[in-house]
Design a protein around this motif. Sequence first.
Motif, PDB file in Angstrom:
ATOM      1  N   GLY A  30       0.813  -1.211   0.000  1.00 24.93           N
ATOM      2  CA  GLY A  30       0.000   0.000   0.000  1.00 24.93           C
ATOM      3  C   GLY A  30       0.844   1.257   0.000  1.00 24.93           C
ATOM      4  N   LEU A  31       1.913   1.244   0.786  1.00 23.04           N
ATOM      5  CA  LEU A  31       2.827   2.393   0.806  1.00 23.04           C
ATOM      6  C   LEU A  31       3.487   2.576  -0.549  1.00 23.04           C
ATOM      7  CD1 LEU A  31       4.424   1.883   4.320  1.00 23.04           C
ATOM      8  CD2 LEU A  31       3.173   3.913   3.587  1.00 23.04           C
ATOM      9  N   GLY A  32       3.882   1.478  -1.170  1.00 25.60           N
ATOM     10  CA  GLY A  32       4.518   1.537  -2.486  1.00 25.60           C
ATOM     11  C   GLY A  32       3.580   2.086  -3.547  1.00 25.60           C
ATOM     12  N   ARG A  33       2.335   1.624  -3.530  1.00 29.36           N
ATOM     13  CA  ARG A  33       1.343   2.133  -4.486  1.00 29.36           C
ATOM     14  C   ARG A  33       1.106   3.627  -4.300  1.00 29.36           C
ATOM     15  NH1 ARG A  33      -1.195  -2.736  -3.586  1.00 29.36           N
ATOM     16  NH2 ARG A  33      -2.497  -1.847  -1.946  1.00 29.36           N
ATOM     17  N   TRP A  35       3.134   5.832  -2.886  1.00 24.03           N
ATOM     18  CA  TRP A  35       4.343   6.554  -3.272  1.00 24.03           C
ATOM     19  C   TRP A  35       4.396   6.726  -4.788  1.00 24.03           C
ATOM     20  CZ3 TRP A  35       8.460   5.025  -6.336  1.00 24.03           C
ATOM     21  CH2 TRP A  35       9.549   5.897  -6.365  1.00 24.03           C
ATOM     22  N   ARG A  36       4.104   5.654  -5.537  1.00 25.71           N
ATOM     23  CA  ARG A  36       4.121   5.750  -7.003  1.00 25.71           C
ATOM     24  C   ARG A  36       3.087   6.744  -7.507  1.00 25.71           C
ATOM     25  NH1 ARG A  36       5.308   0.492  -6.290  1.00 25.71           N
ATOM     26  NH2 ARG A  36       3.176  -0.279  -6.493  1.00 25.71           N
ATOM     27  N   GLU A  37       1.893   6.685  -6.933  1.00 30.14           N
ATOM     28  CA  GLU A  37       0.827   7.592  -7.373  1.00 30.14           C
ATOM     29  C   GLU A  37       1.205   9.047  -7.111  1.00 30.14           C
ATOM     30  OE1 GLU A  37      -3.952   8.355  -6.740  1.00 30.14           O
ATOM     31  OE2 GLU A  37      -2.999   6.694  -5.683  1.00 30.14           O
ATOM     32  N   ASN A  41       1.732  11.855  -9.959  1.00 29.27           N
ATOM     33  CA  ASN A  41       0.646  12.829 -10.089  1.00 29.27           C
ATOM     34  C   ASN A  41       0.743  14.057  -9.192  1.00 29.27           C
ATOM     35  OD1 ASN A  41      -0.787  11.120 -11.929  1.00 29.27           O
ATOM     36  ND2 ASN A  41      -1.294   9.844 -10.177  1.00 29.27           N
ATOM     37  N   GLN A  42       1.415  13.950  -8.059  1.00 23.40           N
ATOM     38  CA  GLN A  42       1.429  15.005  -7.039  1.00 23.40           C
ATOM     39  C   GLN A  42       0.009  15.434  -6.708  1.00 23.40           C
ATOM     40  OE1 GLN A  42       4.147  17.988  -8.540  1.00 23.40           O
ATOM     41  NE2 GLN A  42       5.840  16.943  -7.565  1.00 23.40           N
ATOM     42  N   ASN A  43      -0.158  16.060  -5.585  1.00 24.28           N
ATOM     43  CA  ASN A  43      -1.470  16.516  -5.126  1.00 24.28           C
ATOM     44  C   ASN A  43      -2.543  15.439  -5.206  1.00 24.28           C
ATOM     45  OD1 ASN A  43      -0.732  19.109  -4.325  1.00 24.28           O
ATOM     46  ND2 ASN A  43      -0.837  19.837  -6.424  1.00 24.28           N
ATOM     47  N   VAL A  44      -2.251  14.249  -4.726  1.00 27.31           N
ATOM     48  CA  VAL A  44      -3.208  13.147  -4.706  1.00 27.31           C
ATOM     49  C   VAL A  44      -4.196  13.380  -3.573  1.00 27.31           C
ATOM     50  CG1 VAL A  44      -3.451  10.671  -4.293  1.00 27.31           C
ATOM     51  CG2 VAL A  44      -1.574  11.523  -5.702  1.00 27.31           C
TER      52      VAL A  44
END
Length: 93
Positions: A30-33, A35-37, A41-44
Amino acid sequence: MSNYLSKTLKSGEVCKLRSIETLCTENCEGLGRLWREVTENQNVEIKIHELVSVLRNADQVVSLHIIIEGLPSQELVIDDGELVANTIVMHDD
């Protein structure tokens, strides 16, 4: 960090996650997903309860930058494992 956020903010509240980096040894998917997002994309936008759930698996928060949705003056910034800024106001329920 997850305990602080869950005690300070309402679980359904939304924040903008601008950066996240953690150290993790178990259950890190979950942390990896996330972090990738954020890297892509920034500002998730993420609900506090979702962020708290993911952060519970972090051994250490290296960097984290969140801004509370609709309250741009309320933010939390951690850099290199150190608290840099915290202008988040605790909600009274």
